[in-house]
Design a protein around this motif. Structure first.
Motif, PDB file in Angstrom:
ATOM      1  N   THR A 161       0.834  -1.186   0.000  1.00  0.00           N
ATOM      2  CA  THR A 161       0.000   0.000   0.000  1.00  0.00           C
ATOM      3  C   THR A 161       0.874   1.242   0.000  1.00  0.00           C
ATOM      4  O   THR A 161       2.061   1.187   0.331  1.00  0.00           O
ATOM      5  N   GLY A 162       0.283   2.353  -0.357  1.00  0.00           N
ATOM      6  CA  GLY A 162       1.025   3.617  -0.346  1.00  0.00           C
ATOM      7  C   GLY A 162       0.165   4.722  -0.913  1.00  0.00           C
ATOM      8  O   GLY A 162      -0.673   4.481  -1.794  1.00  0.00           O
ATOM      9  N   MET A 163       0.390   5.933  -0.426  1.00  0.00           N
ATOM     10  CA  MET A 163      -0.381   7.083  -0.904  1.00  0.00           C
ATOM     11  C   MET A 163       0.494   8.152  -1.542  1.00  0.00           C
ATOM     12  O   MET A 163       0.051   8.870  -2.426  1.00  0.00           O
ATOM     13  N   GLY A 164       1.735   8.275  -1.074  1.00  0.00           N
ATOM     14  CA  GLY A 164       2.625   9.303  -1.594  1.00  0.00           C
ATOM     15  C   GLY A 164       3.403   8.838  -2.804  1.00  0.00           C
ATOM     16  O   GLY A 164       3.516   7.637  -3.074  1.00  0.00           O
ATOM     17  N   ILE A 181      -5.409   3.975  -1.398  1.00  0.00           N
ATOM     18  CA  ILE A 181      -6.552   4.331  -0.561  1.00  0.00           C
ATOM     19  C   ILE A 181      -6.545   5.833  -0.346  1.00  0.00           C
ATOM     20  O   ILE A 181      -5.526   6.500  -0.518  1.00  0.00           O
ATOM     21  N   MET A 182      -7.718   6.355   0.040  1.00  0.00           N
ATOM     22  CA  MET A 182      -7.898   7.791   0.258  1.00  0.00           C
ATOM     23  C   MET A 182      -7.492   8.572  -0.994  1.00  0.00           C
ATOM     24  O   MET A 182      -6.847   9.618  -0.932  1.00  0.00           O
ATOM     25  N   LEU A 183      -7.911   8.045  -2.150  1.00  0.00           N
ATOM     26  CA  LEU A 183      -7.591   8.672  -3.426  1.00  0.00           C
ATOM     27  C   LEU A 183      -8.858   8.780  -4.262  1.00  0.00           C
ATOM     28  O   LEU A 183      -9.639   7.830  -4.355  1.00  0.00           O
ATOM     29  N   THR A 184      -9.053   9.924  -4.873  1.00  0.00           N
ATOM     30  CA  THR A 184     -10.123  10.097  -5.841  1.00  0.00           C
ATOM     31  C   THR A 184      -9.718   9.413  -7.153  1.00  0.00           C
ATOM     32  O   THR A 184      -8.556   9.023  -7.314  1.00  0.00           O
ATOM     33  N   PRO A 185     -10.640   9.260  -8.101  1.00  0.00           N
ATOM     34  CA  PRO A 185     -10.222   8.699  -9.399  1.00  0.00           C
ATOM     35  C   PRO A 185      -9.074   9.480 -10.030  1.00  0.00           C
ATOM     36  O   PRO A 185      -8.126   8.882 -10.552  1.00  0.00           O
ATOM     37  N   ASP A 186      -9.143  10.810  -9.977  1.00  0.00           N
ATOM     38  CA  ASP A 186      -8.037  11.612 -10.523  1.00  0.00           C
ATOM     39  C   ASP A 186      -6.757  11.391  -9.716  1.00  0.00           C
ATOM     40  O   ASP A 186      -5.658  11.384 -10.273  1.00  0.00           O
ATOM     41  N   GLY A 187      -6.909  11.214  -8.397  1.00  0.00           N
ATOM     42  CA  GLY A 187      -5.736  10.964  -7.564  1.00  0.00           C
ATOM     43  C   GLY A 187      -5.074   9.651  -7.894  1.00  0.00           C
ATOM     44  O   GLY A 187      -3.844   9.548  -7.919  1.00  0.00           O
ATOM     45  N   VAL A 188      -5.870   8.620  -8.151  1.00  0.00           N
ATOM     46  CA  VAL A 188      -5.302   7.329  -8.558  1.00  0.00           C
ATOM     47  C   VAL A 188      -4.582   7.483  -9.887  1.00  0.00           C
ATOM     48  O   VAL A 188      -3.457   6.987 -10.072  1.00  0.00           O
ATOM     49  N   ALA A 189      -5.226   8.165 -10.836  1.00  0.00           N
ATOM     50  CA  ALA A 189      -4.615   8.348 -12.159  1.00  0.00           C
ATOM     51  C   ALA A 189      -3.264   9.040 -12.052  1.00  0.00           C
ATOM     52  O   ALA A 189      -2.308   8.680 -12.756  1.00  0.00           O
ATOM     53  N   GLU A 190      -3.160  10.016 -11.159  1.00  0.00           N
ATOM     54  CA  GLU A 190      -1.880  10.717 -10.976  1.00  0.00           C
ATOM     55  C   GLU A 190      -0.819   9.787 -10.402  1.00  0.00           C
ATOM     56  O   GLU A 190       0.336   9.798 -10.832  1.00  0.00           O
ATOM     57  N   ARG A 191      -1.198   8.960  -9.455  1.00  0.00           N
ATOM     58  CA  ARG A 191      -0.242   8.038  -8.837  1.00  0.00           C
ATOM     59  C   ARG A 191       0.172   6.918  -9.799  1.00  0.00           C
ATOM     60  O   ARG A 191       1.233   6.318  -9.617  1.00  0.00           O
ATOM     61  N   LEU A 192      -0.629   6.633 -10.811  1.00  0.00           N
ATOM     62  CA  LEU A 192      -0.239   5.611 -11.771  1.00  0.00           C
ATOM     63  C   LEU A 192       1.060   5.977 -12.483  1.00  0.00           C
ATOM     64  O   LEU A 192       1.818   5.097 -12.907  1.00  0.00           O
ATOM     65  N   ASP A 193       1.327   7.268 -12.610  1.00  0.00           N
ATOM     66  CA  ASP A 193       2.613   7.697 -13.178  1.00  0.00           C
ATOM     67  C   ASP A 193       3.766   7.247 -12.286  1.00  0.00           C
ATOM     68  O   ASP A 193       4.849   6.917 -12.782  1.00  0.00           O
ATOM     69  N   ASP A 194       3.546   7.222 -10.974  1.00  0.00           N
ATOM     70  CA  ASP A 194       4.585   6.771 -10.040  1.00  0.00           C
ATOM     71  C   ASP A 194       4.810   5.266 -10.171  1.00  0.00           C
ATOM     72  O   ASP A 194       5.946   4.796 -10.090  1.00  0.00           O
ATOM     73  N   VAL A 195       3.729   4.511 -10.353  1.00  0.00           N
ATOM     74  CA  VAL A 195       3.866   3.067 -10.588  1.00  0.00           C
ATOM     75  C   VAL A 195       4.714   2.832 -11.831  1.00  0.00           C
ATOM     76  O   VAL A 195       5.647   2.009 -11.830  1.00  0.00           O
ATOM     77  N   GLU A 196       4.408   3.553 -12.875  1.00  0.00           N
ATOM     78  CA  GLU A 196       5.138   3.376 -14.129  1.00  0.00           C
ATOM     79  C   GLU A 196       6.612   3.745 -13.973  1.00  0.00           C
ATOM     80  O   GLU A 196       7.500   3.034 -14.464  1.00  0.00           O
ATOM     81  N   ALA A 248      -2.502  12.946   2.027  1.00  0.00           N
ATOM     82  CA  ALA A 248      -2.907  12.406   0.725  1.00  0.00           C
ATOM     83  C   ALA A 248      -3.963  13.286   0.078  1.00  0.00           C
ATOM     84  O   ALA A 248      -3.926  13.527  -1.141  1.00  0.00           O
ATOM     85  N   LEU A 249      -4.896  13.787   0.885  1.00  0.00           N
ATOM     86  CA  LEU A 249      -5.935  14.654   0.329  1.00  0.00           C
ATOM     87  C   LEU A 249      -5.377  16.021  -0.045  1.00  0.00           C
ATOM     88  O   LEU A 249      -5.734  16.586  -1.088  1.00  0.00           O
ATOM     89  N   VAL A 250      -4.513  16.569   0.785  1.00  0.00           N
ATOM     90  CA  VAL A 250      -3.893  17.855   0.456  1.00  0.00           C
ATOM     91  C   VAL A 250      -3.109  17.736  -0.849  1.00  0.00           C
ATOM     92  O   VAL A 250      -3.151  18.636  -1.702  1.00  0.00           O
ATOM     93  N   ARG A 251      -2.416  16.630  -1.020  1.00  0.00           N
ATOM     94  CA  ARG A 251      -1.646  16.398  -2.239  1.00  0.00           C
ATOM     95  C   ARG A 251      -2.548  16.395  -3.472  1.00  0.00           C
ATOM     96  O   ARG A 251      -2.118  16.724  -4.574  1.00  0.00           O
ATOM     97  N   GLN A 252      -3.793  16.016  -3.291  1.00  0.00           N
ATOM     98  CA  GLN A 252      -4.749  15.979  -4.400  1.00  0.00           C
ATOM     99  C   GLN A 252      -5.505  17.295  -4.569  1.00  0.00           C
ATOM    100  O   GLN A 252      -6.414  17.388  -5.392  1.00  0.00           O
ATOM    101  N   GLY A 253      -5.127  18.302  -3.776  1.00  0.00           N
ATOM    102  CA  GLY A 253      -5.723  19.621  -3.931  1.00  0.00           C
ATOM    103  C   GLY A 253      -6.817  19.961  -2.953  1.00  0.00           C
ATOM    104  O   GLY A 253      -7.460  21.014  -3.072  1.00  0.00           O
ATOM    105  N   TYR A 254      -7.049  19.116  -1.949  1.00  0.00           N
ATOM    106  CA  TYR A 254      -8.109  19.360  -0.965  1.00  0.00           C
ATOM    107  C   TYR A 254      -7.490  19.915   0.316  1.00  0.00           C
ATOM    108  O   TYR A 254      -7.292  19.209   1.303  1.00  0.00           O
ATOM    109  N   ASP A 255      -7.202  21.229   0.297  1.00  0.00           N
ATOM    110  CA  ASP A 255      -6.584  21.862   1.456  1.00  0.00           C
ATOM    111  C   ASP A 255      -7.476  21.820   2.688  1.00  0.00           C
ATOM    112  O   ASP A 255      -6.984  21.941   3.822  1.00  0.00           O
ATOM    113  N   VAL A 256      -8.774  21.626   2.481  1.00  0.00           N
ATOM    114  CA  VAL A 256      -9.695  21.563   3.609  1.00  0.00           C
ATOM    115  C   VAL A 256      -9.360  20.397   4.535  1.00  0.00           C
ATOM    116  O   VAL A 256      -9.768  20.394   5.701  1.00  0.00           O
TER     117      VAL A 256
END
Length: 334
Positions: A161-164, A181-196, A248-256
């Protein structure tokens, strides 16, 4: 076709049998894998053994066993044994967890989680190969261990597992799968670049790394109740379970998420819940009436590169609500 997995509930389950029954229901509903988290309830290994004995076709996995409270050699032995007990259906999910769990619950020092995860994965692979384990690392220095039984064939996959970004890159480089986990669809898509990127560093095909997105789901005829349960669940993890979920949420743009965390820590739970607005809830969860929840899952299924969606349940959901959600979102119900 995206697989549909299920994360079995761990909060307030009355018996081991009740957990096994969920796994059997998931099997009957066409789910591909039943994942069992290990948190503050029953230990995962004992329950996974019972699941292995009382199911026939569904895969079973740990999501997650932390890399601090068990040694890598023991994790390798456990994976080999569960692979045997399940007739080859086991998947080993690992992760470093966080200081709240490792230090407060297990009384162990938490440090260098990425290095520890990498070394654990490498050692477990050696154990599962059946060869003599010789390992000289920064966290672990092992010599002489070898399974005194036939190694599993095939060896169970090792998924982390991992979020960062760095944690996900590690999964792409060393593991057979990544759990987000704790990732929106767009957040998962962004992290897929890290997998690659990680796969490329190891000269591997990124497609060989199974990507599983865990999604908090609640599908009830009472849509307001479903959304309230999901909101309470997310606020608890963002506010009360350390900083990783918040970050993880802040990284995805959710400063709240910063405000939610601070309000929760200050004991202002109602304010924390109010700060978690409908937009964030809809982006992060599949919650509401059954049709709305199914639409929420489809947003994840539409992300190119996600191999499986794992339906998970709010911690406050009761047995009837878990059953309703599992039934509404089962592959056979789609």
């Amino acid at each position: 076709m995206t697989d549909r997995d299920v994360h079995l509930p761990v909060a307030a389950q009355p018996t081991v049998d009740s957990l096994v029954d969920y796994a059997r229901r998931a099997e009957a509903g066409g789910y591909d894998c039943a994942w069992l988290p290990e948190t503050w309830g029953r230990d995962a290994v004992t329950v996974l053994t019972a699941m292995a004995e009382r199911t026939d076709s569904i895969e079973i996995g740990s999501s997650i066993l932390n890399t601090y409270s068990r040694s890598p050699a023991l994790l390798g032995q456990t994976a080999a044994t569960l692979q045997e007990a399940s007739d080859g259906r086991f998947r080993l999910g690992l992760g470093p967890s966080g200081p709240v769990v490792v230090e407060n619950w297990h009384g162990m020092a938490y440090g260098n989680p990425l290095r520890r995860t990498r070394e654990t994965v490498e050692i477990v692979r050696q154990v599962l190969s059946g060869s003599r384990v010789e390992y000289d690392g920064d966290d672990f220095d092992l010599s002489g261990f070898r399974l005194r039984c036939d190694p599993p064939d095939p060896a169970p996959p090792i998924e982390v597992t991992g979020m960062g970004p760095k944690a996900v890159e590690l999964a792409g480089r060393f593991a057979d799968g990544w759990h987000g986990i704790m990732l929106t669809p767009d957040g998962v898509a962004e992290r897929l670049d890290d997998v690659e990127r990680g796969a490329e560093l190891a000269d591997r095909d990124p497609d060989d790394v199974t990507v599983t997105a865990g999604v908090t789901c609640c599908a009830l005829d009472d849509a307001d109740r479903a959304r309230d349960l999901a909101r309470q669940h997310v606020a608890f993890y963002v506010g009360g379970m350390g900083t990783f979920y918040r970050d993880a949420l802040v990284r995805q743009g959710y400063d709240v998420a910063e405000e939610i965390h601070d309000a929760w820590q200050e004991g202002e739970r109602e304010r924390a819940l109010a700060l978690l607005g409908d937009d964030l809830l809809d982006d992060l969860c599949a919650a509401g009436d059954p049709e709305t929840a199914r639409e929420g899952l489809e947003r994840y299924a539409a992300v190119d590169g996600i191999d499986a969606i794992a339906v998970s349940f709010p911690r406050g959901a009761d047995e009837d609500e878990i059953d309703a959600t599992m039934n509404a979102l089962a592959p056979d119900a789609s």
